[in-house]
Design a protein around this motif. Structure first.
Motif: not given
Ligand SMILES: *Cc1c(COP(=O)(O)O)cnc(C)c1O
Length: 364
Positions: A320, A106, A96, A102-103, A93-94
């Motif tokens: 990403l 996400i 912030a 990561v958040t 995943v990408d």
């Protein structure tokens, strides 16, 4: 750093040599207790390195074939490697744009019915919103694993790195904030059964009942006594070293204000372990070469995100953008506990000059 602990280190090595217990034994038990205590967890299990801390944690949680593990693409390749070696599918995943972490949003958006775990990476020593991530993981029934290899001593709302997930995985590679004299790692957890399984997997799958019975196909991943003794001797200095890193980073921040160089920012509630001092600049490669010409050695963590690394092509799903853009912008400036104010000034003066020249050359 090692000089500061030299006397204790000498004594510790001599004690290990005189006991002759090189794998396991009292020195390993002692460091495991100290490390669990430091992290605020019930158990610590020493393993051979940080990569296997992650892999054995996944395996001990029963995560493998057919399971997806969510992880950020901008991490050291070992995080992805551990997932693949456990037989699971890395789901990159990408992150912030400001923190490069990561958040909760996400992670939540990435969850599929096959997702079994999320590995949160405390990149550069920074801890993301662990409350939010804990909630997302709970709601989706994901195991929450911390890759804390860069975050010894970091806190989030006063809690230590490694104390939030089902397990926290550490590396004691020599350049980490707490480094051994070789490879070493540990898993910390409050789950006694998980600790027992990680220990068994790292010791050829041995059953607790008998050394001659093997209940899993394990591997050899043990912390050796010399490394444990080194780590115990250095541990009392860790907080002081982390403080020194924080002061150095604050000095960089002050001296680079208004320079056009962007610093990677952490979360409000987090106190970074300041493992790396990462700035972002468009002309990264030219800036880096110009610093090198002034004999200022820098690093790049990391130039190619995991989802674009060749062996992980099979797991590629989509671009990403933040991870990809930041990979061409990040530059790690010199940072170690004993760096002097003069050294920091020297780096900042040169960096400002180089960035100014770079801007001018574009105007012309
Ligand atoms: C260093 C590191 C690892 C791997 O640790 P080893 O002890 O080298 O196997 C894993 N993840 C991150 C983020 C790291 O920085």
């Amino acid at each position: 750093m090692n000089q500061e602990a030299a006397r204790d280190l000498d004594a510790a090595w001599r004690r290990v040599v005189s006991t002759g217990a090189f794998i396991g034994g009292a020195h390993v038990d002692r460091f495991e207790e100290q490390w669990a205590d430091y992290c605020g967890r019930r158990w610590a299990v020493g393993v051979a390195n940080g990569t296997q801390a992650l892999e054995l944690t996944l395996r001990a949680l029963g995560i493998g074939q057919g399971d997806e593990v969510i992880l950020p693409a901008n991490t050291f390749v070992a995080t992805a490697e551990a997932v693949a070696l456990a037989g699971a599918t890395p789901l990159f995943v990408d992150v912030a744009p400001e923190t490069l972490l990561v958040t909760p949003a996400i992670v939540e958006a990435a969850v599929t019915p096959r997702s079994a775990a999320v590995i949160v990476v405390h990149l550069y020593g920074q801890i993301p919103d662990m409350n939010g991530l804990g909630q997302v993981a709970g709601k989706a029934s994901l195991a929450l694993i911390e890759d804390a290899a860069q975050a010894h001593g970091a806190t989030w709302k006063r809690r230590k790195a490694g104390s939030f997930g089902h397990a926290g995985c550490f590396s004691f590679y020599p350049t980490k904030n707490l480094g051994a004299f070789g490879d070493a790692g540990a898993v910390v957890t409050n789950d006694g059964e998980l600790a027992r399984r990680v220990r068994s997997l790292g010791d050829h799958g041995r059953s607790a009942a008998s050394r001659d019975l093997h209940e899993h196909i394990g591997t050899n991943s043990r912390l050796d006594a010399l490394q444990a003794a080194v780590l115990s001797a250095k541990l009392p200095l860790l907080d002081r070293w982390v403080e020194a890193r924080r002061r150095a980073l604050a000095a960089y921040n002050r001296l680079l204000k208004g320079s056009g160089v962007r610093l990677v920012k952490g979360e409000q509630s987090a106190a970074s372990a300041c493992h790396l001092n990462v700035i972002r600049t468009r002309a990264r490669d030219r800036v880096r070469a110009a610093l090198e010409a002034k004999r200022i050695r820098t690093g790049v963590h990391y130039p190619v995100p995991c989802h674009l690394q060749d062996p992980y092509r099979a797991f590629y799903r989509e671009p990403l953008p933040v991870a990809e853009r930041s990979a061409s912008e990040v530059l790690s400036l010199p940072l170690f506990p004993h760096i002097t104010t003069d050294q920091i000034r020297h780096v900042c003066r040169n960096l400002r000059q180089i960035v100014d020249d770079e801007v001018l050359s574009h105007v012309r």
